[in-house]
Design a protein around this motif. Structure first.
Motif, short mmCIF file in Angstrom:
data_model
loop_
_atom_site.label_atom_id
_atom_site.label_comp_id
_atom_site.label_asym_id
_atom_site.label_seq_id
_atom_site.Cartn_x
_atom_site.Cartn_y
_atom_site.Cartn_z
N PRO A 328 0.83 -1.21 0.00
CA PRO A 328 0.00 0.00 0.00
C PRO A 328 0.86 1.26 0.00
CG PRO A 328 -0.81 -1.58 1.60
CD PRO A 328 0.51 -2.10 1.12
N THR A 329 0.37 2.29 -0.66
CA THR A 329 1.09 3.56 -0.73
C THR A 329 0.40 4.60 0.15
OG1 THR A 329 1.73 5.39 -2.19
CG2 THR A 329 -0.23 4.15 -2.82
N MET A 330 1.18 5.53 0.67
CA MET A 330 0.63 6.63 1.44
C MET A 330 0.11 7.75 0.53
SD MET A 330 0.44 6.19 4.65
CE MET A 330 0.99 5.02 5.90
N GLY A 331 0.19 7.55 -0.77
CA GLY A 331 -0.41 8.49 -1.70
C GLY A 331 -1.92 8.47 -1.57
N GLY A 332 -2.56 9.53 -2.01
CA GLY A 332 -4.01 9.63 -1.94
C GLY A 332 -4.65 9.44 -3.31
N GLU A 333 -5.91 9.02 -3.35
CA GLU A 333 -6.64 8.78 -4.59
C GLU A 333 -8.13 9.01 -4.35
OE1 GLU A 333 -7.99 7.87 -7.33
OE2 GLU A 333 -6.26 7.89 -8.66
N ASP A 334 -8.74 9.87 -5.15
CA ASP A 334 -10.15 10.15 -4.87
C ASP A 334 -11.08 9.07 -5.41
OD1 ASP A 334 -10.36 10.76 -7.59
OD2 ASP A 334 -11.23 12.75 -7.28
N PHE A 335 -10.54 7.99 -5.95
CA PHE A 335 -11.35 6.82 -6.29
C PHE A 335 -12.11 6.33 -5.05
CE2 PHE A 335 -12.03 2.27 -7.13
CZ PHE A 335 -12.59 2.32 -8.40
N SER A 336 -11.59 6.69 -3.88
CA SER A 336 -12.24 6.28 -2.62
C SER A 336 -13.69 6.74 -2.54
CB SER A 336 -11.45 6.85 -1.44
OG SER A 336 -11.36 8.27 -1.51
N TYR A 337 -14.03 7.86 -3.19
CA TYR A 337 -15.40 8.35 -3.11
C TYR A 337 -16.39 7.41 -3.80
CZ TYR A 337 -13.55 12.74 -1.32
OH TYR A 337 -12.92 13.69 -0.53
N TYR A 338 -15.94 6.70 -4.83
CA TYR A 338 -16.81 5.70 -5.46
C TYR A 338 -16.99 4.50 -4.53
CZ TYR A 338 -15.54 8.36 -9.67
OH TYR A 338 -15.32 9.36 -10.57
N LEU A 339 -15.89 4.09 -3.88
CA LEU A 339 -15.96 2.93 -2.99
C LEU A 339 -16.78 3.22 -1.74
CD1 LEU A 339 -12.29 1.59 -3.25
CD2 LEU A 339 -14.33 0.77 -4.45
N ASP A 340 -16.98 4.48 -1.42
CA ASP A 340 -17.89 4.82 -0.32
C ASP A 340 -19.33 4.48 -0.67
OD1 ASP A 340 -15.86 5.79 1.24
OD2 ASP A 340 -16.22 7.90 0.79
N GLU A 341 -19.61 4.38 -1.98
CA GLU A 341 -20.98 4.18 -2.44
C GLU A 341 -21.26 2.73 -2.86
OE1 GLU A 341 -23.10 6.74 -2.28
OE2 GLU A 341 -21.48 8.05 -1.56
N VAL A 342 -20.30 2.10 -3.53
CA VAL A 342 -20.49 0.74 -4.04
C VAL A 342 -19.19 -0.04 -3.88
CG1 VAL A 342 -22.29 1.33 -5.71
CG2 VAL A 342 -19.89 1.46 -6.39
N PRO A 343 -19.26 -1.37 -3.79
CA PRO A 343 -18.03 -2.16 -3.70
C PRO A 343 -17.25 -2.13 -5.01
CG PRO A 343 -19.93 -3.61 -3.91
CD PRO A 343 -20.47 -2.23 -3.74
N GLY A 344 -15.96 -2.38 -4.90
CA GLY A 344 -15.12 -2.39 -6.08
C GLY A 344 -13.66 -2.49 -5.72
N SER A 345 -12.82 -2.20 -6.69
CA SER A 345 -11.37 -2.29 -6.44
C SER A 345 -10.61 -1.37 -7.38
CB SER A 345 -10.89 -3.73 -6.59
OG SER A 345 -11.20 -4.22 -7.89
#
Length: 392
Positions: A328-345
């Motif tokens: 895992p990286t300490m970098g950030g990614e706003d893909f997290s906002y989608y994962l807040d709504e639906v499962p995924g990867s």
């Protein structure tokens, strides 16, 4: 699990894929300025007969409707560039915009998703379900995903998948382990106020420079002494502005930094402790502190079933040896906002190749990708959608 028709299509369009990426690379646009990129994506989708709508102010949401009923899977590719000067100006596809560059691979993501869409569209009659295509703006300022979610990007979506080209991994390798992938990324700003005065008369002053320096030296113990050492976290002070003149004791000091971690409880704890340290350090010297803590992106946590599907698809499409376990990286990614709504990867596709000088870090002026990785990414997008919709 995979579609051989899709595999052959990606192979057939490999030259076009490279051309698309190079065009996008030469015409970078910053976050929320992706007007030409948005227009280009719309025209490309229109030529394919894929329905789409523009999002505001930039970005595109499109949909490939399958010939059979089923679920909906979303594929995301980001589009924005960075305020970075391209150093490899001799490249035939170098940035034409001074001070702007695709220094993170988003040009590749957009190109890969377009070709994946082209391949999937040719197999749409066989698809049991729908594929939503998210061409996202403003990832670099961590705002684009949130904006697309508000505009309906994942309404009716059952699963979401994204890819990031990764120069720190060898070309073609694919990494998508279950669990944490990217850290949450928060900002903080601490303003100290003391009492200014003449540099020769410190007894009449409260030196904000001393207060701020003490805070910087002590705040790291929030990480080293107040959280579980098995919970990874980073607290970085990146900027300090203090003082106005060499012989004036500073009245004000402003510190800015970032906090990165994977665990929500650890995140809450660090936020509280940072404010606690600032207030108590200021009190020691008779100063005051004002703390602003801004929560940015959430941690990207890959859903186990989705991550395992990525691994299975990659292994079948490219061979078992393609699988890689990037930490895992300490970098950030706003893909997290989608994962807040639906499962995924969210998967990483390696593009680092020292023989082609593509091992430079993301956001560096010499960042480039081994274009052999483009077909891997495009096929992974398309095959994941195919496999998910055809799964039980």
């Amino acid at each position: 699990m995979i579609s051989h028709k899709i595999k052959e299509a990606i192979k057939e369009y490999s030259e076009e894929l490279t051309e698309l990426r190079r065009k996008l690379h030469s015409e970078p646009e910053l976050s929320w300025e992706e007007e030409n990129t948005t227009r280009f994506v719309c025209e490309y989708l229109e030529n394919l007969g894929i329905s789409y709508r523009r999002t505001e102010p930039t970005g595109v949401i499109a949909e490939i409707r399958g010939g059979k009923p089923g679920k909906t899977v979303a594929l995301r590719g980001d589009m924005d560039a960075l305020s970075v000067e391209q150093l490899d100006k001799e490249l035939p596809y170098a940035s034409r915009e001074d001070g702007k560059m695709h220094a993170c691979g988003h040009d590749a993501h957009t190109a890969m998703l377009l070709i994946a869409a082209k391949a999937l569209n040719e197999s749409k009659d066989e698809l049991p379900g729908n594929v939503r295509l998210l061409f996202q703006p403003a990832e670099e300022v961590a705002e684009g995903a949130k904006a697309l979610v508000k505009q309906g990007a994942v309404e009716g979506v059952d699963n979401v998948f994204g890819i990031h080209i990764w120069s720190q991994m060898p070309t073609h390798k694919v990494s998508c382990p279950p669990g944490p992938s990217f850290a949450s990324a928060d900002l903080f700003k601490v303003s100290f106020k003391g009492r200014g005065g003449h540099g020769a008369m410190p007894e009449d002053c409260i030196d904000a420079a001393i207060v701020a320096s003490s805070f910087v030296m002590n705040v790291q113990s929030v990480i080293s002494r107040t959280i579980d050492p098995q919970q990874g976290a980073v607290l970085t002070v990146g900027k300090m502005v203090v003082g106005t003149r060499f012989n004036v004791i500073a009245e004000n000091a402003v510190i800015e930094g970032t906090v990165r971690c994977f665990d929500p409880a650890t995140r809450d704890h660090i936020e509280k402790q940072l404010a606690h340290y600032a207030e108590h350090v200021a009190a020691i010297y008779g100063a005051t502190a004002d703390v602003e803590y801004i929560r940015g992106t959430q941690a990207v946590i890959n859903d186990e079933a989705s991550a395992r599907l990525v691994q299975s698809v990659a292994a079948e499409a490219f061979g078992e040896d393609v699988l890689h376990n990037e930490k895992p990286t300490m970098g950030g990614e706003d893909f997290s906002y989608y994962l807040d709504e639906v499962p995924g990867s969210f998967a990483l596709v390696g593009s680092g190749n020292p023989d082609k000088d593509t091992q430079w870090a993301h956001h560096h002026g010499r960042f480039n990708i081994d274009e052999d990785a483009l077909a891997t990414g495009a096929e992974l997008y398309a095959q994941y959608a195919w496999a998910y919709l055809n799964g039980e």
